[in-house]
Design an enzyme around this catalytic site. Structure first.
Site, PDB file in Angstrom:
ATOM      1  CB  SER A 557       1.480   3.085  -0.003  1.00  0.00           C
ATOM      2  OG  SER A 557       2.555   2.624  -0.767  1.00  0.00           O
ATOM      3  CG  HIS A 672       3.610   7.377  -2.665  1.00  0.00           C
ATOM      4  ND1 HIS A 672       2.643   6.633  -3.328  1.00  0.00           N
ATOM      5  CD2 HIS A 672       3.954   6.656  -1.575  1.00  0.00           C
ATOM      6  CE1 HIS A 672       2.422   5.507  -2.659  1.00  0.00           C
ATOM      7  NE2 HIS A 672       3.200   5.501  -1.587  1.00  0.00           N
TER       8      HIS A 672
END
Length: 697
Positions: A557, A672
């Site tokens: 991320s 994610h």
């Protein structure tokens, strides 16, 4: 408070991003997430990378290790109390998508408690023909009977919301007019049994922000169509989000409406008697809780009033009635020191509990007031060398759980009596690797500007400091997120036991030393996080723990952006890079899904002055022809609707176009987190370690 409860990097619907001329970016076609051409490219990349990485002769052993760890029946079933029961969400080889289950405290304390299944996600998915992923249960306090269940297709953040009855262990029948919300990025909170605050995509093209969050807050009554919900607040679509929620002082509710102007600034209101009352709070302060008539806020910058000056990082309080009357009377609750900063703050029935980080080591302190209103503090009896996580602190009790762990000590769960501070062990994980053969040391590297940056090294006790040790350096460095010592059996079994060294870096941009540590690497100062990371890498080499040829790095991320900047800035410094669900195209990041919400962290690339510093590190724009780069392994997920998979896709396509050797794997599910179940997670974990072994030995 809203900006702290919204998950990091949340995004809008999974569609192709804002159009751009093809000659400006010839890999723009990869932004079409589920288009036929991009998905053909993805599958080809997956086949090539999987074939290469899985050829590692120990790959099957890594997978077996990882699955055993992830499905281990002895792992701690962390639970939180709702009403009279303790609830836990559990996955294993039988329940691949998981079950939501409950037990009593008496049973929970047993080595093998009896659980009652409340909701079976695997069975639900099979019955409905949908690959449901559980995203949470939000129950109405204090009755704790009706709950809102969030269900995601394939792990995306966009979720369908359904009302659930804990007493019947079933979804509420349509005859009872349940609350139900179609798949969207919704924020729904209970007001009472028959009323909720709701923000969602109302289909009018104006109800969502540029970041993909709700901009409108409505009051929705049971039994009425969503279209008739009463609008009580409309925020700016340029803001990150708007939401309504309820906080409690004992059992007294306070209805709050928050508009997050940016990721780090917000306006707060109390909704009372059909009116909005603005709260005169610093825009960058965080609401932390409501306790005995006082609202507690954490200061992200210094606060100067007529009567006092309060330090950055302090927690202050003010009577709510004074605040609503526009006459706040702030007083200091706790304030940081040179090395100690607040990690958590929790409010029980009778006390406030603060978890401190002192040079990245945890300490838990209870605060109570005497008859004079003076704060008294007592420290809970936990070892100072590990990480404490406090949870299940509730307003009707002074008992809660504390989880203690370190790099080499598996998690131990304690039930704490808040009045006596007596901690009783409830459960403990067994050792899952040969931890007694390793040790942990904390070092400090000097960054380019002279700042001392801490990092932890986990290595064999008999290590030879000859520079030949395969070393994995992990970091995140953003959004005021602290990375703390924690036990990882997969790191232990698949890396340390294989001869590797593990390093955790606490670089600027994180929250390990409070708001100033984070703000030191914001926007035009982003390079300081990268310089900290490089200083640690060089310090590892100077200590002869490793050399560049044996040094690998990993991050996801925002940490994926760090990885991209690291190998494009200093390709000579590393020989392996694991870049997971990353941001990489920093020219278009604010147009890809929810990227606009992160401009408070990185800046706005559409403003030329800000693009001038962003472009100095944007990985996608800093690749250079003829430079020898390490063979990078990129991973992402098709169903990641936080960080757009096109970041990794386009980077790989550009690198290949430049003749640079690269590996890429995109999990079709997973969101994610990268994986939707333990089998997928074990496969991905094993690919990472197999790649590292191939590169660094």
């Amino acid at each position: 408070m809203l900006k702290r409860i919204i998950p990091l990097c949340v995004a809008s619907a999974m569609t192709m991003a804002t159009p751009i001329k093809a000659d400006e970016d010839k890999f723009i076609w990869l932004e079409d997430v589920e288009g036929a051409k991009p998905m053909t490219w993805v599958k080809q990349q997956n086949d090539l990378s999987a074939t290469h990485i899985k050829s590692y002769k120990g790959f099957d052993t890594l997978v077996a290790n990882s699955l055993d760890i992830l499905n281990n029946k002895e792992r701690i079933p962390y639970a939180s109390r709702t009403g009279d029961y303790f609830y836990n969400f559990w996955k294993d080889e039988t329940h691949t998508r998981g079950i939501y289950r409950r037990t009593t405290l008496e049973e929970y304390a047993k080595a093998d408690p009896k659980w009652e299944t409340v909701l079976d996600i695997d069975a639900l998915g099979k019955a409905e023909g949908v690959n449901w992923v559980y995203k949470g249960m939000n129950c109405q306090y204090p009755q704790n009977e009706r709950c809102l269940v969030s269900l995601s297709r394939g792990g995306a953040d966009a979720a369908e919301i359904r009302e659930f009855d804990l007493s019947t262990k079933s979804f509420v029948d349509k005859a009872q007019k349940p609350f139900m919300v179609d798949e969207a990025k919704s924020i729904v909170s209970w007001i009472d049994k028959d009323t909720v605050f709701i923000g969602t995509d109302f289909g009018d093209g104006k109800s969502m922000t540029d970041s993909g969050y709700p901009s409108v807050v409505k009051l929705w009554k049971r039994g009425t169509p969503l279209s008739e919900a009463k609008t009580i607040f409309t925020g700016d679509t340029a803001s990150v989000a708007s939401a309504g929620y309820v906080i409690f002082d004992d059992k007294t509710p306070l209805n709050i409406i928050t508009e997050s102007l940016t990721f780090y600034t917000a306006k707060h209101y109390v909704y009372q008697n059909d009116k909005l009352i603005a709260l005169p709070l610093p825009a960058d302060a965080d609401i932390k809780g409501y306790f005995k008539g006082q609202l507690y806020i954490e200061l992200k910058s210094e606060l100067v009033t007529d009567k006092a000056t309060f330090k950055q990082g302090a927690v202050v309080s003010t009577p709510v009635d004074k605040l609503m009357a526009q006459q706040p009377e702030f007083s200091e609750f706790v304030s940081p020191s040179a090395s100690a900063f607040i990690s958590q703050i929790n409010f029980s029935k009778s006390a406030i509990f603060v978890t401190w980080l002192d040079n990245v080591k945890s300490k838990l302190v209870r605060y109570t007031q005497n008859n004079k209103g003076e704060w008294q503090s007592d420290t809970a009896p936990f070892e100072a060398n590990g990480t404490l996580s406090v949870f299940d602190v509730q307003r009707d009790s002074d008992e809660f759980f504390v989880d203690y762990t370190s790099f080499l000590e598996p998690s131990t769960l304690y039930r704490v009596n808040g009045a006596s501070l007596k901690a009783e062990k409830v459960k403990g994980m067994p050792q899952q690797f040969a931890a007694d053969k390793f040790e942990t040391k904390q070092f400090f590297a000097q960054s380019k500007d002279g700042t001392k940056v801490p990092y932890f090294v986990v290595m064999a006790k008999d290590i030879k400091l000859d520079g030949t040790n395969p070393t994995l350096l992990y970091a995140y460095g953003g959004f005021e997120v602290s990375r703390l010592p924690a036990y990882s059996a997969t790191v232990g079994k698949n890396w340390l036991e294989q001869g590797g060294v593990y390093v955790l870096a606490n670089i600027r941009g994180g929250g390990e030393y409070g708001p100033a540590w984070h703000q030191a690497a914001l926007k035009e100062n982003r390079h300081k996080a990268f310089e900290d990371f490089e200083a640690i890498a060089e310090d590892l080499i100077a200590r002869k723990i490793t050399t560049s040829g044996h040094l690998g790095i990993q991050g996801g991320s925002n940490g994926g952006l760090l990885m991209g900047a690291a190998f494009t800035r200093r390709p000579d410094l590393y020989n392996a890079v694991v870049c997971q669900v990353p941001l990489l195209d920093m020219k278009r990041y604010n147009k890809l899904l929810a990227g606009a919400s992160w401009m408070g962290e990185y800046g706005n690339p559409d403003i030329e002055k800000e693009w001038q510093y962003i472009k100095t590190y944007s990985p996608y724009h800093n690749l250079k022809q003829g430079v020898k780069y390490p063979k990078v392994f990129f991973t992402t997920s098709t169903r990641d609707d936080r960080v757009h998979p096109a970041h990794a896709r386009k980077m790989v396509a550009k690198m290949e176009d430049m003749g640079i050797d690269v590996l890429y794997y995109e999990n079709i599910e997973g969101g994610h987190a990268g994986a939707a179940d333990n089998t997928q997670a074990a496969e991905l974990i094993s690919m990472v370690y197999a790649y590292l072994m191939q590169q660094l030995r």
